[in-house]
Design a protein around this motif. Structure first.
Motif, PDB file in Angstrom:
ATOM      1  N   PHE A  58       1.132  -0.910  -0.047  1.00 47.90           N
ATOM      2  CA  PHE A  58      -0.069   0.054  -0.267  1.00 47.90           C
ATOM      3  C   PHE A  58       0.925   1.415   0.209  1.00 47.90           C
ATOM      4  O   PHE A  58       0.618   2.323  -0.784  1.00 47.90           O
ATOM      5  CB  PHE A  58      -0.741  -0.035   0.951  1.00 47.90           C
ATOM      6  N   LEU A  59       2.356   1.222   0.510  1.00 48.08           N
ATOM      7  CA  LEU A  59       3.066   2.197   0.849  1.00 48.08           C
ATOM      8  C   LEU A  59       3.723   2.694  -0.917  1.00 48.08           C
ATOM      9  O   LEU A  59       3.366   4.051  -1.746  1.00 48.08           O
ATOM     10  CB  LEU A  59       4.233   2.198   1.415  1.00 48.08           C
ATOM     11  N   THR A  97       3.802  10.393  -3.772  1.00 48.47           N
ATOM     12  CA  THR A  97       3.128  11.570  -1.915  1.00 48.47           C
ATOM     13  C   THR A  97       4.729  11.149  -1.370  1.00 48.47           C
ATOM     14  O   THR A  97       5.370  12.012  -0.805  1.00 48.47           O
ATOM     15  CB  THR A  97       1.905  11.191  -1.550  1.00 48.47           C
ATOM     16  N   LEU A  98       5.251   9.502  -1.216  1.00 45.60           N
ATOM     17  CA  LEU A  98       6.463   9.479  -0.516  1.00 45.60           C
ATOM     18  C   LEU A  98       6.863  10.154  -0.174  1.00 45.60           C
ATOM     19  O   LEU A  98       8.303  11.324   0.108  1.00 45.60           O
ATOM     20  CB  LEU A  98       6.491   8.466  -0.276  1.00 45.60           C
ATOM     21  N   LYS A  99       7.435  10.370  -2.148  1.00 42.09           N
ATOM     22  CA  LYS A  99       8.872  11.396  -2.694  1.00 42.09           C
ATOM     23  C   LYS A  99       8.919  12.792  -2.623  1.00 42.09           C
ATOM     24  O   LYS A  99       9.282  12.576  -2.148  1.00 42.09           O
ATOM     25  CB  LYS A  99       9.158  10.350  -3.674  1.00 42.09           C
ATOM     26  N   GLN A 100       7.199  12.713  -2.519  1.00 41.74           N
ATOM     27  CA  GLN A 100       7.168  14.385  -1.769  1.00 41.74           C
ATOM     28  C   GLN A 100       7.706  15.152  -0.558  1.00 41.74           C
ATOM     29  O   GLN A 100       7.903  15.794   0.071  1.00 41.74           O
ATOM     30  CB  GLN A 100       6.013  15.172  -2.521  1.00 41.74           C
ATOM     31  N   LEU A 125      12.511   6.476  -0.617  1.00 39.60           N
ATOM     32  CA  LEU A 125      12.119   5.039  -0.561  1.00 39.60           C
ATOM     33  C   LEU A 125      12.563   3.466  -0.269  1.00 39.60           C
ATOM     34  O   LEU A 125      11.950   3.045   0.412  1.00 39.60           O
ATOM     35  CB  LEU A 125      11.197   5.345  -1.669  1.00 39.60           C
ATOM     36  N   ALA A 126      13.494   3.237  -1.469  1.00 38.98           N
ATOM     37  CA  ALA A 126      14.362   2.294  -1.407  1.00 38.98           C
ATOM     38  C   ALA A 126      14.620   1.876  -0.103  1.00 38.98           C
ATOM     39  O   ALA A 126      14.594   0.213  -0.245  1.00 38.98           O
ATOM     40  CB  ALA A 126      15.571   2.120  -2.650  1.00 38.98           C
TER      41      ALA A 126
END
Length: 644
Positions: free
Chosen positions: A419-420, A426-429, A443-444
């Protein structure tokens, strides 16, 4: 012809005669004396006529003064008449004919201006007082008319009308699925947002278009009269109340941090899902609609326009943002990460609209609160990441999986990670809010750490099993589930092929360990040198070579094999390998080792038993029976199910 004109004409004729006579010297000389005497008589005549000229000029001036006075009187009388007509319109009020009423006010202003610049007129003071009083009364009625018009046409917007203004994909019928309560429903968000990038919103009609020009004209008159503050209060009180009612009808409520902390998670999650929709509706429809109305009514009065909009929306913005702040400041927990990301997403999505709508100096506080909430949500989400990684590694739940299947923690964490990846952009932002490094690498790194934390925890949980074969089966099942899930998700691109290959080898290692631990002893019955107590005999090779066992030794080997195989069958039929391919692969691997060894043993030593009494007591199974029974392994059957 008057005397002066006659004299002027006579002088001109004399000059002409003089000119013509100059042609003849003789004639000229003769005429000089005549003309000289004529000039003398004209001078005498002019002297005699001067008193008459003066009296004529005075009479003319008197006539001119009388004309000017009459004209001035006409103008003043016209002003008095205009005042009388304007007063009649003012007394009738603006309700019947607003255009005529506003025209009368303009006329009164022109009358005030006229008499203010002509204070020398007799009674100008009286008419000024009367006109100013009339203007004050007119503006007062104008205020009442503005208030009444604004109130009559300012009604709360019903939720259904607001939903109709949304893009189809966001209307309740299609948005309902986005308000599920379990974590598996969270993957909708980013994909939905991508589909909304070019979605069209229709501003709701907050005040009928035909009424807006009237309100604009009334507002202009009140501003000209210096009644900005009265106008501001009327507009603010009326529109702010209606906006707040619209939001309450929609479902918006003011909740404090304490209210949030006391709520059950299921209730709170539903409220957060609703809040996301409320924010979108409030900013894109209600606040944008209010800005549109405010701009039209106060067109040309920028400061008042901006101040009115700020005060109308201030409380509503505060109610909405305070809920977001309460969530961001509430106790962190892993399940909150996705709603935090949803909330962060909507704040990012609405950021440009918020900056445009609340761009004036009067809206600084609201604009800053919006930016602050966005950063706070990002910070809380990032901290929740850290909490989740730590919680995975330290998870000490006593949930046991007696059959060695995939642990609930594994499926939970893998679903969580999948789900992430629905929130990648969004996570990268979010990462870039605090760190300028490559967001994809971040993220990795986060994903790798979570996976490692899970594996560390599973290693610990595997030690709870007393049966080392079940330990290996448990690890094989769980690592295989992780690898399969990664290969089928976007995490594969991030973690890379090397990660996948390494963990596939780990799965195979656990499978090999399971075979060794589980089947080494029973294979020993078929392949290891017989003991002395069994009647002596040479070694029995897997290929059937070696010394021949005694009949008693063979019986003992068959009995031992039967007991051990039945025990393994009984126990491992209750174990589970949930993946069908892995299950069949493991059964085949066991069969490839067990069945050839059994066939060889049966072929070499079976005749010794078959020639005696009750051979079935010792040779209970054919190779086909064993193969069939192996097909029952890892099905998770209970002992009662096996007996049936």
């Amino acid at each position: 012809m008057g005397i002066p004109q006659a004299m002027e004409a006579l002088s001109e004729r004399a000059a002409a005669i003089r000119e013509s006579l100059q042609k003849s010297q003789t004639s000229t000389e003769n005429m000089v004396a005549i003309l000289g005497s004529f000039d003398h008589r004209l001078s005498a005549l002019e002297t005699a006529m001067r008193p008459t000229q003066i009296r004529t000029h005075s009479i003319r001036r008197a006539h001119e003064n009388i004309d000017k006075t009459l004209k001035a009187a006409e103008v003043i009388l016209a002003k008095f008449d205009l005042t009388r007509k304007a007063e009649a319109k003012i007394l009738r009020g603006p309700h019947e004919d607003l255009e005529s009423y506003l025209e009368a006010i303009d006329q009164l202003r022109s009358i005030v201006s006229f008499f203010s610049s002509n204070k020398s007129f007799k009674s100008s003071g009286g008419i000024l007082n009367h006109t100013n009083n009339l203007l004050a009364k007119a503006i007062s009625k104008l205020e009442d008319e503005f208030r009444q018009l604004l109130t009559n046409y300012s009604k709360p917007v019903e939720p259904d009308r607001l939903f109709d203004c949304l893009p189809n994909s966001l209307r309740p019928s299609s948005a309902a699925s986005s308000q599920q309560s379990d974590v598996s429903s969270k993957g909708h968000s980013e994909h939905q947002n991508k589909s909304l990038e070019n979605a069209l919103y229709t501003l709701p009609t907050l005040i009928p278009p035909r009424v807006l020009p009237l309100l604009h004209d009334l507002a202009q008159q009140m501003v000209q009269a210096g009644h900005q503050q009265q106008l501001f209060r009327i507009y603010r009180d009326t529109r702010a109340s209606v906006l707040e009612q619209s939001l309450r009808k929609l479902g918006v409520e003011r909740l404090t941090k304490d209210d949030v902390q006391k709520m059950q998670w299921e209730v709170l999650e539903a409220k957060i899902g609703n809040w996301i929709h409320y924010m979108r509706i409030a900013v894109k429809l209600l606040f944008a609609g209010e800005k549109n109305v405010c701009d039209q009514i106060f067109d040309g009065v920028d400061s008042l326009r901006d101040q009115c909009f700020a005060d109308v929306t201030s409380n509503s913005v505060s109610v909405l943002l305070s809920f977001g702040e309460a969530i961001a400041k509430s106790k962190r927990s892993p399940e909150k990460l996705f709603v935090l990301l949803d909330m962060y997403e909507i704040m990012r999505e609405l950021q440009s609209e918020m900056e445009t709508l609340f761009g004036s100096k009067y809206c600084n506080e609201m604009r800053e609160s919006s930016v602050s909430l966005t950063k706070r949500l990002a910070q809380t989400a990032q901290e929740t990441f850290g909490d989740f990684e730590e919680a995975v590694e330290k998870d000490a739940t006593k949930t046991s999986v007696f059959d060695g299947t995939v642990h609930p923690l594994t499926s939970y964490v893998i679903n969580y990670v999948k789900f992430l990846f629905d929130y990648q952009s969004t996570l990268k932002q979010l990462f870039q809010e605090f760190d300028s490094r490559n967001p994809e690498a971040q993220l990795a790194s986060v994903t790798t750490r979570i996976m490692q934390a899970l594996q560390n925890n599973l290693d610990g949980k595997s030690k709870q099993y007393k049966d080392s074969a079940l330990t290996q089966l448990f690890l094989m099942n769980n690592i295989h589930y992780i690898v399969r899930s990664v290969r089928r998700s976007e995490a594969k691109d991030l973690l890379g092929d090397d990660w996948v290959q390494i963990h596939r080898r780990i799965v195979q290692q656990h499978a090999n360990q399971y075979k060794r631990v589980s089947w080494a002893k029973i294979l020993q019955c078929l392949t290891v040198q017989a003991s002395n107590s069994s009647g002596g005999g040479g070694p029995i090779g897997g290929d059937g070579s070696g010394s021949q066992l005694s009949r008693a030794g063979v019986k003992d080997r068959f009995k031992t094999f039967n007991v051990q195989f039945e025990e393994i069958h009984q126990r491992q039929s209750q174990w589970t390998v949930p993946d069908s391919e892995l299950r069949e692969s493991l059964r085949l691997a066991v069969a490839e080792v067990l069945l050839p060894a059994y066939r060889s043993f049966l072929r070499r030593h079976g005749p010794q038993i078959e020639s005696g009494k009750n051979p079935q007591k010792y040779i209970r199974y054919t190779p086909e029976d064993l193969e069939h029974m192996l097909g029952e392994f890892f099905e998770g059957k209970t002992w009662n199910e096996q007996k049936r």
